[in-house]
Scaffold this active site. Structure first.
Site, PDB file in Angstrom:
ATOM      1  N   GLU A   1       0.832  -1.206   0.000  1.00 14.67           N
ATOM      2  CA  GLU A   1       0.000   0.000   0.000  1.00 14.67           C
ATOM      3  C   GLU A   1       0.871   1.262   0.000  1.00 14.67           C
ATOM      4  OE1 GLU A   1      -2.359  -1.686   3.280  1.00 14.67           O
ATOM      5  OE2 GLU A   1      -4.128  -1.172   2.096  1.00 14.67           O
TER       6      GLU A   1
ATOM      7  N   GLU B   1      -3.961  -9.606   3.404  1.00 13.79           N
ATOM      8  CA  GLU B   1      -4.689  -9.325   4.643  1.00 13.79           C
ATOM      9  C   GLU B   1      -5.792 -10.337   4.929  1.00 13.79           C
ATOM     10  OE1 GLU B   1      -3.530  -7.013   2.645  1.00 13.79           O
ATOM     11  OE2 GLU B   1      -3.058  -5.144   3.703  1.00 13.79           O
TER      12      GLU B   1
HETATM   13  N1  3HC Z   1       4.421  -7.816  11.384  1.00 16.90           N
HETATM   14  C1  3HC Z   1       5.204  -8.256  12.390  1.00 16.90           C
HETATM   15  N2  3HC Z   1       6.059  -9.292  12.287  1.00 16.90           N
HETATM   16  C2  3HC Z   1       6.108  -9.900  11.114  1.00 16.90           C
HETATM   17  C3  3HC Z   1       5.322  -9.514  10.015  1.00 16.90           C
HETATM   18  C4  3HC Z   1       4.466  -8.401  10.179  1.00 16.90           C
HETATM   19  N3  3HC Z   1       3.707  -7.949   9.206  1.00 16.90           N
HETATM   20  N4  3HC Z   1       5.599 -10.324   8.980  1.00 16.90           N
HETATM   21  C5  3HC Z   1       6.523 -11.200   9.422  1.00 16.90           C
HETATM   22  N5  3HC Z   1       6.840 -10.938  10.707  1.00 16.90           N
HETATM   23  C6  3HC Z   1       7.824 -11.621  11.546  1.00 16.90           C
HETATM   24  C7  3HC Z   1       7.408 -13.046  11.870  1.00 16.90           C
HETATM   25  O1  3HC Z   1       6.528 -13.082  12.970  1.00 16.90           O
HETATM   26  C8  3HC Z   1       8.745 -13.684  12.156  1.00 16.90           C
HETATM   27  O2  3HC Z   1       9.091 -13.320  13.460  1.00 16.90           O
HETATM   28  P1  3HC Z   1      10.012 -14.281  14.346  1.00 16.90           P
HETATM   29  O3  3HC Z   1      11.327 -14.330  13.672  1.00 16.90           O
HETATM   30  O4  3HC Z   1      10.021 -13.623  15.678  1.00 16.90           O
HETATM   31  O5  3HC Z   1       9.325 -15.622  14.370  1.00 16.90           O
HETATM   32  C9  3HC Z   1       9.675 -12.963  11.187  1.00 16.90           C
HETATM   33  O6  3HC Z   1       9.011 -11.759  10.806  1.00 16.90           O
HETATM   34  C10 3HC Z   1       9.973 -13.754   9.943  1.00 16.90           C
HETATM   35  O7  3HC Z   1       8.741 -14.183   9.378  1.00 16.90           O
HETATM   36  P2  3HC Z   1       8.574 -15.646   8.776  1.00 16.90           P
HETATM   37  O8  3HC Z   1       9.069 -16.638   9.765  1.00 16.90           O
HETATM   38  O9  3HC Z   1       7.181 -15.766   8.305  1.00 16.90           O
HETATM   39  O10 3HC Z   1       9.628 -15.594   7.586  1.00 16.90           O
HETATM   40  P3  3HC Z   1       9.472 -15.968   6.058  1.00 16.90           P
HETATM   41  O11 3HC Z   1      10.724 -15.535   5.429  1.00 16.90           O
HETATM   42  O12 3HC Z   1       9.014 -17.380   5.908  1.00 16.90           O
HETATM   43  O13 3HC Z   1       8.265 -15.056   5.498  1.00 16.90           O
HETATM   44  C11 3HC Z   1       6.988 -13.077   5.052  1.00 16.90           C
HETATM   45  C12 3HC Z   1       8.370 -13.669   5.451  1.00 16.90           C
HETATM   46  C13 3HC Z   1       6.660 -13.489   3.637  1.00 16.90           C
HETATM   47  C14 3HC Z   1       7.104 -11.580   5.169  1.00 16.90           C
HETATM   48  C15 3HC Z   1       5.919 -13.638   6.000  1.00 16.90           C
HETATM   49  O14 3HC Z   1       6.333 -13.441   7.322  1.00 16.90           O
HETATM   50  C16 3HC Z   1       4.574 -13.003   5.852  1.00 16.90           C
HETATM   51  O15 3HC Z   1       3.807 -13.407   5.010  1.00 16.90           O
HETATM   52  N6  3HC Z   1       4.253 -12.011   6.721  1.00 16.90           N
HETATM   53  C17 3HC Z   1       2.940 -11.443   6.802  1.00 16.90           C
HETATM   54  C18 3HC Z   1       2.627 -10.530   5.680  1.00 16.90           C
HETATM   55  C19 3HC Z   1       1.261  -9.909   5.869  1.00 16.90           C
HETATM   56  O16 3HC Z   1       0.291 -10.590   6.133  1.00 16.90           O
HETATM   57  N7  3HC Z   1       1.183  -8.596   5.752  1.00 16.90           N
HETATM   58  C20 3HC Z   1      -0.025  -7.881   5.952  1.00 16.90           C
HETATM   59  C21 3HC Z   1      -0.081  -7.367   7.350  1.00 16.90           C
HETATM   60  S1  3HC Z   1      -1.612  -6.592   7.714  1.00 16.90           S
HETATM   61  C22 3HC Z   1      -1.490  -5.079   6.972  1.00 16.90           C
HETATM   62  O17 3HC Z   1      -0.488  -4.746   6.435  1.00 16.90           O
HETATM   63  C23 3HC Z   1      -2.688  -4.240   7.062  1.00 16.90           C
HETATM   64  C24 3HC Z   1      -2.592  -3.058   6.181  1.00 16.90           C
HETATM   65  O18 3HC Z   1      -3.612  -3.095   5.230  1.00 16.90           O
HETATM   66  C25 3HC Z   1      -2.635  -1.780   6.942  1.00 16.90           C
END
Ligand code: 3HC
Length: 688
Positions: free
Chosen positions: A110, A130
């Site tokens: 975004e 999301e």
């Molecule tokens: N917020 C906080 N922590 C996050 C995060 C996030 N958005 N995304 C990942 N992390 C953290 C994980 O909890 C993990 O923490 P840890 O080491 O303490 O366990 C660390 O980052 C690494 O994550 P993964 O173990 O999942 O590592 P990968 O390399 O396998 O994957 C990733 C990385 C593709 C970024 C995956 O973590 C992911 O899909 N994250 C979520 C993405 C997401 O859903 N984003 C949308 C958030 S909601 C939003 O943005 C609302 C908006 O519209 C305002």
């Protein structure tokens, strides 16, 4: 501690870097400081264009999910407000370029869409996932994405949460360039090239092209792939606003819908599920600096369905795999299945033939132990019999190198007894994969009483390497997943004796959100297998305990499930199930013979009895320390047993229902609530 945001001038281009490891989430402080850096760049007359990148080779993985969880726990669901930042980016008089490595997800994409230009490396991941968290994008994503890539594609990406790579993003028009050379240098060059462009291109001023079929098609998709989930439908309402209202009004609508989604129990459950899945790798009591053994070469014993699936999972992660069986015929059959599975993936376009060839070349079938002495891990996936497994472990003890991890794929047997067949029980551990092992994400990692910390760390590292959810559990009959499954299965059978049918029970369960009904699961796994496990554990039955009556009958009729074309259901050649009147008549007769008076049973009773019995067992498991955390049990259930993640897993669901209610209903059903459940309910607490 690193600065969250840094700004460096590279000639006429200001380079702003976001440094909030591990994934540059938009945690408190990040949006504000990014806005200040933008202001500074605006104020500098020498700056002609601005590039924003993320540190640690990733852009922004979205809003901070931990903040969402904290706010929900505090009863104030909500996320960061980054609308001022988005306006500051888009309204910048100087062109703003977002350059993407790694992830630009959710709020990250975004932010990128508010910029005037986006460039990305080929491997970059872009998406609005999301919906996986039960929420509606809340930072103008539902308004800008359809303006950039069209309503239909935007709707598909938002409903599915699908993450795309840069080439697809380029084709869709989401990005303006792909970086193939040096990342920062190329991003700066791109920015210099657009520095003089006026007016700067803004996504918000583009029209949403009319596409009347887009939203109905996306609603159908949501029904199919997001059954029972509210957030994707709310997101589609926001997209409808994009198509019918001005950008500003659409954003207002999106804000309302996003805020509403955050208050739903589904959002709380899915956010819990996201964090639970990541918490599993933090093993209480295991020192953080425990070094796993290397994991390059593997060997498997048994080329059956499980052995073949595990071989595929290992080869998919680039590991060299030897696979041994006792007859050429068994090996040929196993390898033919592996080959067929890979070929299906190639035919479906999941990967090219060359990838299949590489993976097949990593799998070496053999009849002896040659080369096993080089294996870093040996995984036994033979017949589920203690005698067989002990014999095999005695054999591999003689061939394996001293630091080779010896793993068993047993689903129910005692790891310590298996380990006792070796001279090195500290090297033995359970790795309980789920079928099909190359697809299913769960691995229960079963610690024996002697398993060393390094061996545990290696098994956890293996799960990570295979991109699976590895959950450490204790050594008890059925470990966690199957131990909870047995009473669930038993209760479902009592329900059919008392008046329900297998189809009614299964429908109630799938309506609740289970991926499959329990009888359909039994037919898939095989009633013969289920029967054998029951026989092996007959000694655990307490005197006078009620036992289900039907399984033995179906087993004796040779109704083993899908493999025989009939089990609880009848199956056609496409494995489509239909209820079988013969089974229903047999159930009625069996109940009558046993003096069980049949009565109408409601779906509510089915759900309460099936799910609460599972929760009660989960409470025993927690109390005994077989699982370390309630969230581990949840992760096991939503990643391996088809429990709906939007209900958070059985223990989260129990918290959501209220432990007092669960405990009371358990007593109503005449069962004994687990002491932990009763205690927590009395104290007004939750499972943790
Ligand atoms: N917020 C906080 N922590 C996050 C995060 C996030 N958005 N995304 C990942 N992390 C953290 C994980 O909890 C993990 O923490 P840890 O080491 O303490 O366990 C660390 O980052 C690494 O994550 P993964 O173990 O999942 O590592 P990968 O390399 O396998 O994957 C990733 C990385 C593709 C970024 C995956 O973590 C992911 O899909 N994250 C979520 C993405 C997401 O859903 N984003 C949308 C958030 S909601 C939003 O943005 C609302 C908006 O519209 C305002």
């Amino acid at each position: 501690m690193t600065e969250l945001i840094t700004l460096f001038n590279h000639g006429p281009v200001a380079l702003i870097t976001i440094d909030n490891p591990p994934v540059n989430a938009l945690s408190p402080g990040v949006p504000e400081r990014l806005e200040s850096a933008l202001e500074a760049a605006q104020a500098d007359p020498a700056t002609k264009a601005i590039v924003i990148i993320g540190g640690s080779h990733t852009f922004i993985a979205g809003a901070d999910i931990n903040e969402f969880a904290k706010n929900i726990a505090a009863g104030k669901p909500g996320g960061p407000s980054i609308h001022n930042l988005l306006a500051a980016i888009e309204d910048s008089a100087k062109p703003v370029v977002v350059a993407i490595e790694g992830a630009a997800l959710g709020g990250g994409l975004e932010v990128a869409m508010a910029a005037h230009y986006r460039v990305a490396v080929t491997s970059a991941n872009l998406g609005l996932p999301e919906a996986n968290l039960g929420i509606v994008p809340g930072a103008e994503g539902t308004q800008r994405l359809p303006r950039l890539i069209g309503l239909a594609k935007a709707a598909e990406l938002i409903v599915s949460g699908r993450i795309i790579k840069a080439p697809e993003a380029m084709t869709l028009g989401l990005i303006d360039g792909i970086i193939v050379g040096e990342f920062i240098a190329d991003a700066l060059t791109f920015a210099e090239g657009v520095a003089q462009t006026r007016p700067v291109p803004k996504a918000s001023v583009r029209p949403v092209e009319p596409d009347p079929a887009a939203l109905p098609a996306a609603r159908e998709l949501a029904k199919k792939i997001r059954r029972n989930q509210t957030a994707p439908l709310l997101a589609l309402d926001a997209l409808e606003a994009a198509a019918t209202l001005s950008f500003e009004e659409g954003c207002k609508k999106e804000r309302e819908l996003s805020a509403k989604s955050l208050t739903t129990p589904q959002a709380a459950a899915l956010i819990h599920a996201f964090l639970a899945e990541r918490a599993v790798s933090k093993v209480p009591g295991l020192p953080k600096d425990t070094q796993p053994y290397p994991l390059n070469k593997a060997a498997i014993i048994g080329a059956g369905i499980m052995g073949g699936g595990i071989a595929m999972a290992l080869a998919n992660a680039g590991m060299d795999v030897r696979i041994k069986d006792t007859s050429q015929e068994a090996l040929d059959r196993g390898l033919a299945t592996v080959c067929k599975n890979y070929q299906n993936s190639v035919n479906k376009g999941r990967f090219p033939q060359s990838v299949m060839d590489e993976r097949m070349a990593l799998i070496h079938p053999q009849l002896d132990y040659a080369g096993f002495e080089e294996a870093d891990i040996i995984i036994e996936a033979a017949f589920e019999s203690m005698a067989v497994k002990k014999q095999l472990f005695a054999e591999i003890d003689k061939v394996a190198k001293p630091d080779c991890v010896l793993a068993t794929n047993t689903s129910t047997l005692d790891i310590d007894e298996i380990a006792s067949a070796t001279s090195r029980p500290e090297m033995v551990i359970g790795t309980h994969f789920f079928s099909p092992a190359h697809v299913m994400r769960l691995v229960e990692i079963v610690r024996g009483k002697a398993s060393s910390d390094r061996v545990i760390a290696t098994a956890m590292a293996l799960a990570k390497k295979l991109r699976k959810v590895g959950v450490l559990v204790g050594n008890a009959m059925g470990f966690v997943g199957n131990r909870m499954m047995f009473p669930y299965m038993r209760e479902a059978q009592f329900l059919i004796e008392e008046g329900a049918t297998p189809a009614q029970v299964d429908r109630a369960l799938t309506d609740f959100g289970m991926a499959m009904g329990i009888f359909a699961v039994d037919d898939m796994g095989g009633l013969d297998l289920n029967w054998r496990v029951q026989q092996q554990n007959a000694h655990l039955i307490k005197p006078g305990e009620r036992r289900p009556l039907m399984l033995q009958k179906l087993y004796e009729m040779g109704r083993y499930g899908q493999k025989t074309g009939r089990g609880w259901y009848l199956y056609d050649e496409n494995r489509k199930a239909t209820p079988d009147p013969e089974v229903e008549a047999l159930i009625e007769q069996t109940a009558k013979d046993a003096g069980i008076k049949r009565r109408p049973i409601t779906d509510e009773e089915i759900i309460e009895r099936c799910i609460y019995v599972m929760i009660n067992e989960g409470a025993h498991i927690l109390e005994e320390g077989i699982a370390s955390r309630a969230s581990d049990i949840d992760a096991i259930y939503f990643s391996g047993y088809g429990f709906p993640a939007y209900r958070g897993g059985p223990m989260w669901y129990a918290n959501a229902v209220g432990l007092q209610k669960v405990s009371d209903r358990i007593e109503d059903f005449g069962w004994q609530p687990a002491p932990l459940l009763k205690r927590l309910a009395g104290e007004g607490k939750n499972f943790e």
